[in-house]
Design a protein around this motif. Structure first.
Motif, PDB file in Angstrom:
ATOM      1  N   LYS A 280      18.063  57.606 -46.917  1.00  0.00           N
ATOM      2  CA  LYS A 280      18.412  57.569 -48.337  1.00  0.00           C
ATOM      3  C   LYS A 280      17.557  56.548 -49.089  1.00  0.00           C
ATOM      4  O   LYS A 280      17.095  56.804 -50.207  1.00  0.00           O
ATOM      5  N   ILE A 281      17.352  55.394 -48.466  1.00  0.00           N
ATOM      6  CA  ILE A 281      16.568  54.350 -49.121  1.00  0.00           C
ATOM      7  C   ILE A 281      15.102  54.744 -49.192  1.00  0.00           C
ATOM      8  O   ILE A 281      14.426  54.561 -50.218  1.00  0.00           O
ATOM      9  N   ASP A 282      14.573  55.301 -48.117  1.00  0.00           N
ATOM     10  CA  ASP A 282      13.173  55.744 -48.104  1.00  0.00           C
ATOM     11  C   ASP A 282      12.903  56.821 -49.146  1.00  0.00           C
ATOM     12  O   ASP A 282      11.771  57.006 -49.588  1.00  0.00           O
ATOM     13  N   ALA A 283      13.952  57.558 -49.515  1.00  0.00           N
ATOM     14  CA  ALA A 283      13.787  58.648 -50.479  1.00  0.00           C
ATOM     15  C   ALA A 283      13.613  58.141 -51.906  1.00  0.00           C
ATOM     16  O   ALA A 283      13.270  58.919 -52.796  1.00  0.00           O
ATOM     17  N   VAL A 284      13.841  56.838 -52.138  1.00  0.00           N
ATOM     18  CA  VAL A 284      13.651  56.268 -53.476  1.00  0.00           C
ATOM     19  C   VAL A 284      12.151  56.161 -53.746  1.00  0.00           C
ATOM     20  O   VAL A 284      11.448  55.399 -53.081  1.00  0.00           O
ATOM     21  N   ALA A 305      12.577  46.474 -52.119  1.00  0.00           N
ATOM     22  CA  ALA A 305      12.809  46.922 -53.492  1.00  0.00           C
ATOM     23  C   ALA A 305      13.596  48.233 -53.501  1.00  0.00           C
ATOM     24  O   ALA A 305      14.537  48.408 -54.293  1.00  0.00           O
ATOM     25  N   GLN A 306      13.226  49.161 -52.621  1.00  0.00           N
ATOM     26  CA  GLN A 306      13.954  50.434 -52.536  1.00  0.00           C
ATOM     27  C   GLN A 306      15.417  50.204 -52.153  1.00  0.00           C
ATOM     28  O   GLN A 306      16.320  50.858 -52.683  1.00  0.00           O
ATOM     29  N   TYR A 307      15.631  49.279 -51.241  1.00  0.00           N
ATOM     30  CA  TYR A 307      16.985  48.942 -50.785  1.00  0.00           C
ATOM     31  C   TYR A 307      17.823  48.437 -51.964  1.00  0.00           C
ATOM     32  O   TYR A 307      18.966  48.868 -52.170  1.00  0.00           O
ATOM     33  N   ALA A 308      17.247  47.524 -52.758  1.00  0.00           N
ATOM     34  CA  ALA A 308      17.983  46.956 -53.887  1.00  0.00           C
ATOM     35  C   ALA A 308      18.274  48.015 -54.951  1.00  0.00           C
ATOM     36  O   ALA A 308      19.349  48.010 -55.562  1.00  0.00           O
ATOM     37  N   ILE A 309      17.323  48.919 -55.171  1.00  0.00           N
ATOM     38  CA  ILE A 309      17.519  49.980 -56.169  1.00  0.00           C
ATOM     39  C   ILE A 309      18.625  50.929 -55.721  1.00  0.00           C
ATOM     40  O   ILE A 309      19.511  51.285 -56.500  1.00  0.00           O
ATOM     41  N   HIS A 310      18.586  51.317 -54.454  1.00  0.00           N
ATOM     42  CA  HIS A 310      19.559  52.301 -53.953  1.00  0.00           C
ATOM     43  C   HIS A 310      20.953  51.712 -53.805  1.00  0.00           C
ATOM     44  O   HIS A 310      21.947  52.321 -54.203  1.00  0.00           O
TER      45      HIS A 310
END
Length: 735
Positions: A280-284, A305-310
């Motif tokens: 899910k995070i990689d998909a950002v 950054a992707q982790y924080a956004i998701h």
């Protein structure tokens, strides 16, 4: 001769020149756009060659016994070794037929051993990384450095010229297509029955000639020429290449890390999260269009950054020096590119200027300082135009105009400073959290003393998840604790993701008290003043600590190294400043403005030769990047491991080109011994609950207490500092 006759009869001659010029410029622009990818391909080949050469050289010198795990028990490896082939290199360098002539060594043994050596080498190659060592500059590393500098130049040139090239191509491409036939001497006969096409070709040619002479085109040609020189790896003088590396090792190594990341590194970059959450995070799709091309995000930073956004509300607990600031900027830049407009950073006053500088240096976003005399006017401007508001913990409560503002992202830097929910600082931050869609806590030390502090930080972000955490679990609950906080807590450590980071050599420099030390120390213990007991060890008339510190600095000066000295005590820093004279910079203390603090760091960086930056540990351990220093001295032990780690991380961080020497000055037979005992217990707590995140092994380590103190000294009803003073009084016979 009429104009039409000149145009029809001789048009092909000038047309060739115009077409050639415009086509050449278009071709050069296209080559420039392809340059970053081509240079990366060449750099990867150079990396592969370097790694293979280094692995081969290393394998050659290894004992042949290293091959035992790779060969069966029936293989007579010992016979080969005893026959005069002690190393892998000596076996590989000998012709196969000679090896088979050794008694009791058959062809099968030789083949299996040679196969094992090749397998060992390939495994070593797969697990090896390239490191730049300014103290050992090989031709291969210098050549790779040239490629990396060229890639940086190409990336910047392509980004900087993108709009100009697009405009030029938009105008020139259709004109080139129409005017192309005019380059032929037979063009009048190739289009004899199509006068309209001939007229269009003539007109296109005239427009091309005008385009070629325009100032914008001439400027573009000049810019492409400069870029072409800047992206030639061979154009970099070796000495200049290393000088540029030392000036900005962080960005060069960041670029290097993107060229050879292994699967294992990718796994660590993602914190070993569960596969479903990882997907899910990689998909950002992280949009970095508003970050400047000079900033290269490492793989683990992209994922952060992707982790924080998701996940939306998280603690980014990466170890100090891993670039939490740029990860937060990447989050903000991504959301700004999606049309969101208001962002806020809350941080200590000591790093507020640093945040403003980083935003300007790495992004195209506008920053507003909501601090100091211009606070109100900048607040109104930020509310009207949007951007990143940067304020401080102490100013936050006075920002009346922002009380109802909804935030896209709230970043709280040094978030451990709001670990106590009873403080006004924490309560003011919580008010802003309630108005923010996403919240990002940044702290490399989320738990300094108790697990409860970590739980409090989680509670600010996700009360329901915090309610599931039982602080009483202590070490036995570390595994459960890490699993429970995984959705809101991501941590990576330096050794996991900064493969190029040089070693950190830590030494405890124990000294024996001089007679002057002992007299001053006994007097301080008699008064029962803890701070005085610590201070006199550095300020007595004949301080053993200062003697040892002088020796450390003298050695560093002889080696041409720069030093940063941390102490809690202003008097000690003043004494040092007088002793060191022109060699000293500072002292960097609380009353020094943030701008002046940065100026001191810049002075240390720009000085040619050795220098010593003196800093109060409570002031200089936050927010400053002091990679110029490769010797760090902690002059007096601190009460928490986090405080010392923060200080050391000013130098041992991304961009450090040298091995960092850390010296902790400690006095035997003093309160220093008691402080170290306390800190060691706290280190164990932090390692189990916070350091591991979900990126380490899932099993909690069993830890046995190493303390053997009288029962009265372990009575929790007595304040810790009082117990320590009592212990010293007993030890010195003063009780």
């Amino acid at each position: 001769m009429t104009t039409s006759q000149r145009t029809d009869g001789g048009v092909h001659r000038p047309s060739r020149a115009v077409l050639k010029l415009v086509r050449a410029l278009s071709h050069r622009a296209a080559e420039l756009e392809r340059a970053p990818q081509e240079l990366r391909r060449a750099a990867r080949e150079q990396i592969t060659a370097l790694v293979r050469a280094e692995a081969t050289a290393r394998v050659r010198g290894l004992p042949a016994e290293e091959l035992k795990p790779f060969v069966g028990r029936s293989i007579r490896l010992g016979t080969l070794i005893n026959a005069g082939f002690p190393t892998i290199g000596s076996i590989e360098a000998t012709p196969r037929h000679q090896l088979t002539m050794i008694p009791k060594v058959g062809a099968q043994t030789v083949d299996d051993v040679l196969r094992a050596a090749a397998e060992y080498r390939e495994r070593l190659i797969r697990n090896s990384d390239v490191r730049f060592d300014p103290d050992h500059r090989t031709p291969g590393h210098t050549r790779l450095l040239g490629f990396l500098l060229a890639i940086r130049g190409a990336d910047a040139a392509v980004a900087g010229l993108h709009d100009q090239v697009a405009r030029f191509r938009e105008r020139s491409a259709p004109l080139l297509a129409k005017a192309a036939p005019t380059a032929s001497a037979l063009w009048r006969w190739t289009l004899p029955f199509r006068p309209t096409t001939r007229n269009e070709a003539r007109a296109a040619l005239v427009e091309l000639a005008l385009l070629a002479g325009e100032s914008d085109t001439l400027k573009l040609a000049d810019a492409i020429g400069k870029a072409e020189r800047a992206i030639d790896p061979g154009a970099f003088d070796p000495a200049l290449s290393w000088q540029l590396y030392l000036r900005d090792a962080a960005s060069v190594n960041a670029l290097l890390s993107t060229l050879g990341a292994s699967d294992a590194q990718e796994d660590v970059a993602r914190g070993h999260l569960g596969p479903e959450l990882r997907r899910k995070i990689d998909a950002v799709p992280l949009d970095v269009g508003l970050l400047k091309p000079t900033l290269t995000l490492r793989q683990y930073q992209v994922f952060g950054a992707q982790y924080a956004i998701h996940q939306e509300r998280v603690i980014l607990g990466d170890e100090m020096g891993l670039g939490k600031t740029v990860q937060a900027l990447a989050v903000i830049a991504h959301l700004a590119a999606q049309g969101q407009s208001r962002f806020m950073v809350i941080c200590p006053a000591s790093v507020q200027v640093n945040w403003l500088n980083e935003i300007d240096k790495h992004s195209r976003l506008r920053a507003f300082s909501l601090y100091g005399n211009d606070r109100e006017s900048n607040t109104r401007l930020w509310l009207r135009e949007g951007g990143i508001a940067v304020t401080t913990f102490t100013t936050l409560g006075r920002l009346e105009l922002t009380e109802q503002v909804k935030l896209s992202v709230l970043v709280v830097d040094e978030a451990h400073q709001v670990k106590n929910p009873q403080t006004r600082r924490a309560q003011e931050v919580v008010k802003v959290i309630d108005r923010a869609h996403r919240v990002l806590f940044l702290t490399g030390t989320p738990m300094e003393n108790r697990v409860e502090e970590f739980r409090n930080l989680v509670h600010h972000l996700d009360p329901a998840r915090a309610a599931l955490i039982d602080p009483a679990d202590l070490l036995h609950g570390a595994k459960t604790f890490r699993r429970q906080v995984a959705p809101v807590y991501l941590r990576r450590n330096q050794e996991d993701v900064l493969k190029e980071l040089r070693d950190k050599i830590e030494v405890e420099d124990w000294v024996r008290l001089t007679p002057a030390d002992e007299r001053a120390y006994r007097e301080a213990v008699a008064t029962g003043n803890m701070m005085e007991m610590r201070r006199v060890l550095l300020t007595s008339q004949d301080s053993a600590k200062l003697q040892r510190l002088s020796e450390i600095i003298e050695e560093a000066v002889e080696d041409g190294r720069k030093v940063i000295v941390f102490s809690f005590f202003l008097e000690a820093l003043s004494i040092l400043h007088r002793r060191l004279g022109d060699l000293a910079i500072g002292p960097l203390v609380g009353k020094v403005s943030p701008q002046r603090r940065q100026a001191m760091v810049d002075e240390l960086t720009d000085r040619r030769g050795p220098a010593v930056l003196l800093s109060q540990i409570t002031t200089g351990s936050l927010g400053l990047n002091v990679q110029a220093a490769s010797v760090v001295v902690i002059a007096d032990p601190q009460w928490t491991a986090g405080a010392e780690d923060q200080a050391i991380a000013r130098a041992h961080r991304m961009g450090q080109a040298h091995a960092v020497q850390v010296h902790r000055l400690l006095a035997k037979g003093s309160i220093d011994e008691r402080i170290r005992e306390v800190v060691e217990e706290k280190v164990l707590l932090f390692n189990e609950f916070a350091r591991k995140s979900d990126a380490k092994s899932s099993d909690a380590r069993a830890v046995d207490s190493a303390f053997h103190r009288p029962e009265v000294l372990d009575d929790p009803a007595v304040p810790l500092d009082h117990r320590m003073i009592i212990a010293e009084r007993y030890r010195l016979g003063l009780a």
